[in-house]
Design an enzyme around this catalytic site. Sequence first.
Site, PDB file in Angstrom:
ATOM      1  N   ARG A  81      -4.619  -1.022  11.496  1.00 20.58           N
ATOM      2  CA  ARG A  81      -5.786  -0.707  10.654  1.00 20.58           C
ATOM      3  C   ARG A  81      -7.047  -0.695  11.523  1.00 20.58           C
ATOM      4  NH1 ARG A  81      -6.429  -4.645   5.836  1.00 20.58           N
ATOM      5  NH2 ARG A  81      -4.708  -3.476   4.896  1.00 20.58           N
ATOM      6  N   ARG A 150     -13.856  -8.699   6.987  1.00 17.70           N
ATOM      7  CA  ARG A 150     -13.130  -7.427   7.089  1.00 17.70           C
ATOM      8  C   ARG A 150     -14.134  -6.280   7.218  1.00 17.70           C
ATOM      9  NH1 ARG A 150      -7.874  -7.623   5.124  1.00 17.70           N
ATOM     10  NH2 ARG A 150      -6.958  -9.648   5.599  1.00 17.70           N
ATOM     11  N   LYS A 216      -9.195 -14.121   4.128  1.00 17.39           N
ATOM     12  CA  LYS A 216      -9.948 -12.881   4.338  1.00 17.39           C
ATOM     13  C   LYS A 216     -11.292 -12.949   3.613  1.00 17.39           C
ATOM     14  CE  LYS A 216      -6.671 -10.332   2.283  1.00 17.39           C
ATOM     15  NZ  LYS A 216      -5.924  -9.334   1.483  1.00 17.39           N
ATOM     16  N   LYS A 218     -14.561 -10.314   2.385  1.00 14.36           N
ATOM     17  CA  LYS A 218     -14.920  -8.891   2.281  1.00 14.36           C
ATOM     18  C   LYS A 218     -16.370  -8.704   1.828  1.00 14.36           C
ATOM     19  CE  LYS A 218     -10.223  -7.455   1.375  1.00 14.36           C
ATOM     20  NZ  LYS A 218      -9.288  -6.809   0.439  1.00 14.36           N
ATOM     21  N   CYS A 438      -2.258   2.461  -4.196  1.00 16.27           N
ATOM     22  CA  CYS A 438      -2.069   1.780  -2.907  1.00 16.27           C
ATOM     23  C   CYS A 438      -0.788   2.309  -2.255  1.00 16.27           C
ATOM     24  CB  CYS A 438      -1.976   0.275  -3.137  1.00 16.27           C
ATOM     25  SG  CYS A 438      -0.411  -0.200  -3.914  1.00 16.27           S
ATOM     26  N   CYS A 444       4.710  -1.430   2.507  1.00 19.91           N
ATOM     27  CA  CYS A 444       4.132  -2.726   2.154  1.00 19.91           C
ATOM     28  C   CYS A 444       5.219  -3.752   1.842  1.00 19.91           C
ATOM     29  CB  CYS A 444       3.196  -2.583   0.958  1.00 19.91           C
ATOM     30  SG  CYS A 444       2.491  -4.183   0.517  1.00 19.91           S
ATOM     31  N   CYS A 483       1.937  -4.010  -6.881  1.00 20.01           N
ATOM     32  CA  CYS A 483       2.057  -5.449  -7.128  1.00 20.01           C
ATOM     33  C   CYS A 483       0.707  -5.946  -7.629  1.00 20.01           C
ATOM     34  CB  CYS A 483       2.528  -6.194  -5.868  1.00 20.01           C
ATOM     35  SG  CYS A 483       1.200  -6.671  -4.749  1.00 20.01           S
ATOM     36  N   CYS A 487      -4.819  -3.883  -4.446  1.00 18.72           N
ATOM     37  CA  CYS A 487      -5.408  -3.166  -3.307  1.00 18.72           C
ATOM     38  C   CYS A 487      -6.123  -1.868  -3.682  1.00 18.72           C
ATOM     39  CB  CYS A 487      -4.335  -2.901  -2.258  1.00 18.72           C
ATOM     40  SG  CYS A 487      -3.655  -4.423  -1.574  1.00 18.72           S
TER      41      CYS A 487
HETATM   42 FE1  SRM Z   1      -4.732  -4.996   0.349  1.00 23.18          FE
HETATM   43  C1  SRM Z   1      -2.389  -7.301   1.330  1.00 23.18           C
HETATM   44  C2  SRM Z   1      -3.038  -2.578   1.716  1.00 23.18           C
HETATM   45  C3  SRM Z   1      -7.446  -3.111  -0.001  1.00 23.18           C
HETATM   46  C4  SRM Z   1      -6.014  -7.300  -1.926  1.00 23.18           C
HETATM   47  N1  SRM Z   1      -3.019  -4.983   1.407  1.00 23.18           N
HETATM   48  C5  SRM Z   1      -2.231  -6.023   1.759  1.00 23.18           C
HETATM   49  C6  SRM Z   1      -1.146  -5.573   2.744  1.00 23.18           C
HETATM   50  C7  SRM Z   1      -1.679  -5.777   4.128  1.00 23.18           C
HETATM   51  C8  SRM Z   1       0.245  -6.203   2.537  1.00 23.18           C
HETATM   52  C9  SRM Z   1       0.596  -7.448   3.312  1.00 23.18           C
HETATM   53  O1  SRM Z   1      -0.181  -8.410   3.314  1.00 23.18           O
HETATM   54  O2  SRM Z   1       1.691  -7.460   3.860  1.00 23.18           O
HETATM   55  C10 SRM Z   1      -1.078  -4.064   2.364  1.00 23.18           C
HETATM   56  C11 SRM Z   1      -0.567  -3.123   3.450  1.00 23.18           C
HETATM   57  C12 SRM Z   1       0.188  -1.997   2.807  1.00 23.18           C
HETATM   58  C13 SRM Z   1       0.528  -0.899   3.718  1.00 23.18           C
HETATM   59  O3  SRM Z   1       1.729  -0.658   3.948  1.00 23.18           O
HETATM   60  O4  SRM Z   1      -0.364  -0.213   4.208  1.00 23.18           O
HETATM   61  C14 SRM Z   1      -2.464  -3.832   1.830  1.00 23.18           C
HETATM   62  N2  SRM Z   1      -5.182  -3.235   0.880  1.00 23.18           N
HETATM   63  C15 SRM Z   1      -4.312  -2.312   1.353  1.00 23.18           C
HETATM   64  C16 SRM Z   1      -4.945  -0.929   1.413  1.00 23.18           C
HETATM   65  C17 SRM Z   1      -4.443  -0.088   2.578  1.00 23.18           C
HETATM   66  C18 SRM Z   1      -4.702  -0.229   0.061  1.00 23.18           C
HETATM   67  C19 SRM Z   1      -5.164   1.190  -0.067  1.00 23.18           C
HETATM   68  O5  SRM Z   1      -4.694   1.822  -0.995  1.00 23.18           O
HETATM   69  O6  SRM Z   1      -5.993   1.664   0.689  1.00 23.18           O
HETATM   70  C20 SRM Z   1      -6.425  -1.349   1.486  1.00 23.18           C
HETATM   71  C21 SRM Z   1      -6.892  -1.596   2.890  1.00 23.18           C
HETATM   72  C22 SRM Z   1      -8.342  -1.915   2.904  1.00 23.18           C
HETATM   73  C23 SRM Z   1      -8.929  -2.068   4.277  1.00 23.18           C
HETATM   74  O7  SRM Z   1      -9.148  -1.053   4.919  1.00 23.18           O
HETATM   75  O8  SRM Z   1      -9.226  -3.189   4.668  1.00 23.18           O
HETATM   76  C24 SRM Z   1      -6.388  -2.662   0.737  1.00 23.18           C
HETATM   77  N3  SRM Z   1      -6.459  -5.219  -0.713  1.00 23.18           N
HETATM   78  C25 SRM Z   1      -7.403  -4.240  -0.798  1.00 23.18           C
HETATM   79  C26 SRM Z   1      -8.316  -4.536  -1.870  1.00 23.18           C
HETATM   80  C27 SRM Z   1      -9.455  -3.652  -2.346  1.00 23.18           C
HETATM   81  C28 SRM Z   1     -10.727  -3.956  -1.618  1.00 23.18           C
HETATM   82  O9  SRM Z   1     -10.787  -4.796  -0.733  1.00 23.18           O
HETATM   83  O10 SRM Z   1     -11.721  -3.308  -1.949  1.00 23.18           O
HETATM   84  C29 SRM Z   1      -7.896  -5.735  -2.425  1.00 23.18           C
HETATM   85  C30 SRM Z   1      -8.521  -6.441  -3.659  1.00 23.18           C
HETATM   86  C31 SRM Z   1      -9.799  -7.098  -3.343  1.00 23.18           C
HETATM   87  C32 SRM Z   1      -9.559  -8.486  -2.801  1.00 23.18           C
HETATM   88  O11 SRM Z   1      -9.349  -8.626  -1.600  1.00 23.18           O
HETATM   89  O12 SRM Z   1      -9.561  -9.420  -3.592  1.00 23.18           O
HETATM   90  C33 SRM Z   1      -6.737  -6.155  -1.687  1.00 23.18           C
HETATM   91  N4  SRM Z   1      -4.301  -6.997  -0.170  1.00 23.18           N
HETATM   92  C34 SRM Z   1      -4.904  -7.708  -1.174  1.00 23.18           C
HETATM   93  C35 SRM Z   1      -4.228  -8.956  -1.326  1.00 23.18           C
HETATM   94  C36 SRM Z   1      -4.590 -10.066  -2.341  1.00 23.18           C
HETATM   95  C37 SRM Z   1      -5.598 -11.011  -1.789  1.00 23.18           C
HETATM   96  C38 SRM Z   1      -5.827 -12.198  -2.663  1.00 23.18           C
HETATM   97  O13 SRM Z   1      -6.944 -12.666  -2.732  1.00 23.18           O
HETATM   98  O14 SRM Z   1      -4.888 -12.690  -3.274  1.00 23.18           O
HETATM   99  C39 SRM Z   1      -3.174  -8.968  -0.383  1.00 23.18           C
HETATM  100  C40 SRM Z   1      -2.163 -10.096  -0.149  1.00 23.18           C
HETATM  101  C41 SRM Z   1      -2.721 -11.231   0.649  1.00 23.18           C
HETATM  102  O15 SRM Z   1      -3.803 -11.166   1.217  1.00 23.18           O
HETATM  103  O16 SRM Z   1      -2.022 -12.236   0.704  1.00 23.18           O
HETATM  104  C42 SRM Z   1      -3.241  -7.713   0.311  1.00 23.18           C
HETATM  105 FE1  SF4 Z   2       1.087  -3.795  -1.218  1.00 20.17          FE
HETATM  106 FE2  SF4 Z   2       0.503  -4.898  -3.521  1.00 20.17          FE
HETATM  107 FE3  SF4 Z   2      -1.453  -4.132  -1.912  1.00 20.17          FE
HETATM  108 FE4  SF4 Z   2      -0.030  -2.323  -3.125  1.00 20.17          FE
HETATM  109  S1  SF4 Z   2      -1.329  -3.844  -4.142  1.00 20.17           S
HETATM  110  S2  SF4 Z   2      -0.545  -2.313  -0.942  1.00 20.17           S
HETATM  111  S3  SF4 Z   2       1.970  -3.239  -3.203  1.00 20.17           S
HETATM  112  S4  SF4 Z   2      -0.008  -5.733  -1.488  1.00 20.17           S
END
Ligand code: SRM
Ligand code: SF4
Length: 574
Positions: A81, A150, A216, A218, A438, A444, A483, A487
């Site tokens: 990333r 981030r 993390k 943000k 996502c 993922c 899930c 994201c």
């Molecule tokens: Fe996310 C984890 C993809 C934005 C909340 N997210 C992941 C992981 C890295 C899975 C992992 O931990 O193994 C995913 C990788 C999937 C893949 O194969 O690419 C993933 N997140 C993404 C992306 C690529 C989704 C997308 O459709 O673009 C976004 C990348 C953003 C970036 O460039 O940094 C992405 N993730 C978000 C957002 C939206 C935002 O930030 O605006 C959220 C919700 C906001 C937040 O953070 O609360 C988000 N991602 C999570 C979470 C839940 C965090 C939590 O507080 O519980 C996880 C899981 C974790 O961190 O344990 C996670």
């Molecule tokens: Fe993976 Fe869940 Fe984030 Fe989708 S919402 S990219 S399934 S961690």
Amino acid sequence: MPESTPPPIDPEGLSRNEKVKASSNHLRGTIAEELGSGASTFTEDATQVLKFHGVYQQDDRDRRKEARARGLDKHYQMMIRTRIPGGLVSPEGYLAHDQISGDWADGTLRVTTRQDFQLHGVLKGDLRASIRAINDALMTTLGGCGDQERNIMCCPAPLRDRFHAEVSTLLSELVPALTPTTGAYHEIWIDGVLQGAEQPQGEVEDLYGELYLPRKFKTAIALEGDNCVDVYSNDLGLVVRQGPDGGLAGVDLLVGGGLGRTANKPETFPAVAKPLAFVSPEQAVATCRAVVAVQRDFGDRVNRRHARFKYLIHDRGVDWFRERVQERLPFRLGPSRPLSWKPVDDHLGWHEQGDGLLYYGLYVENGRIKDENGMRLRSALRELVSRLHLTVRLTAQQNVILTGVAPEDRSLVDEVLRAHGVPLSEDLSNTLRHSMACPAYPTCGLAVAEAERALPDLIRRIEGLVGELGLAAERISFRMTGCPNGCARPYLGDVGFVGTTLGKYDVFLGGDFDGTRLNRLYAKNVPLGDIPGLLRDPLHAFAAEREAGEGFGDWSARLGVDHLRERFLEAVSV
Ligand code: SRM
Ligand code: SF4
């Protein structure tokens, strides 16, 4: 202990991730040694440290079954990333990512919901070359993931006026102020391998210390009126205000947003950020560092599920938190002021920049830039960026903006896109345009249901339904995730689909198009194929009953999601 004294850290009680960070010598860990080994994977501890460098170890989940049947290991691969503040990508940066995606990744480029690029399917042996190529284009993956700041988001509209210039300056000051200063990244990826005893000791991380953040963190900057970055979902939101002189007048700070939750764990929940204070532009960077420092000192380092900043704000309250921030600053925080929002601008289509040039916002379905079947989006963008030397902006809706287009080149842009089978943004339905998913399967590791691969069919069925009900002109946002982690920010959409198990989704209604309010659970575990049928009644009633100018989410919230459930789902168990 006084309220202002951070709780002492008991090394024994720390969560496993905290111990890995503590022993990593400022994010070095064993990455360098493991890069040099012949193994196709990194050890568990190294994978945790790698995240800080913007790298995730994943496996191709489509191939798990076959590998198991043949007694083979999983197909391990890396996701990279690139952290791209404000989504600003130079022509060289764009072409470097395009090249890496072809040479070392899976041939696609993924625009993320936080204005970054992701490259999927990179083998461990190609990792250093890929990251070097990104850095050669003056970009970085440091801070793409990990327990640190981030990517800092910012409205990507490339308008050439004083306000936008001053907001860009604020962003460019904020990024280094919140970025780790460790030399580990350069040592490992750029300069070469410094192993074990050769690694420098005694380095000081001014803001982050030895343990970095509990989780993390943000941050996003929104221009008041246009919440195109979904500022309320961030740990720290900056809403910038324009003054009567056209310049940047000040910054409203919001704290404690975050969307992640875990199924069947009600102690985890999404939250929208709350007002903290108003500060002058000159005070903004110091205040943001103080906010991060309080989370560093008081955030939960024992229970990782409770470690996000939103839980500190929820547990202690904004007033308590403001006092802790105030104690760290030499100036007084100003009182928050009410914010006003107009409908979110996705910046798609043709617009003037204000300097005689144009920009074109191009819709990218679910952020995936690829050549597939008749649609060769990746080739079209490569051709346009290289021929016209265009700077690109990535949006928080997973789209791209081609900036700096000379008016005489406008028809060329349209022609190249058409010739490659790429639909123009202006030809798209509102339903498609305002949808996001996502990645979920196959990359993922946390996905329990499809998203990016399921939404295209579903959204076209919904598009048909919306048209049939005479709602084609409505702007309704549909967001899907594989899930509950959130994201694609499903809890802020008019409609959210959140995967619960393969083929099933919880359906949420009642968010608002401007992203200021969380939606609520409408129906549980709905089979994918039943979703359009489930939405028909509420959409039909909305078409008949809405007030002038009222959006679907606002209508759902006004009537109440519980009421809608009783009215339309009484026969179905939810
Ligand atoms: Fe996310 C984890 C993809 C934005 C909340 N997210 C992941 C992981 C890295 C899975 C992992 O931990 O193994 C995913 C990788 C999937 C893949 O194969 O690419 C993933 N997140 C993404 C992306 C690529 C989704 C997308 O459709 O673009 C976004 C990348 C953003 C970036 O460039 O940094 C992405 N993730 C978000 C957002 C939206 C935002 O930030 O605006 C959220 C919700 C906001 C937040 O953070 O609360 C988000 N991602 C999570 C979470 C839940 C965090 C939590 O507080 O519980 C996880 C899981 C974790 O961190 O344990 C996670
Ligand atoms: Fe993976 Fe869940 Fe984030 Fe989708 S919402 S990219 S399934 S961690």
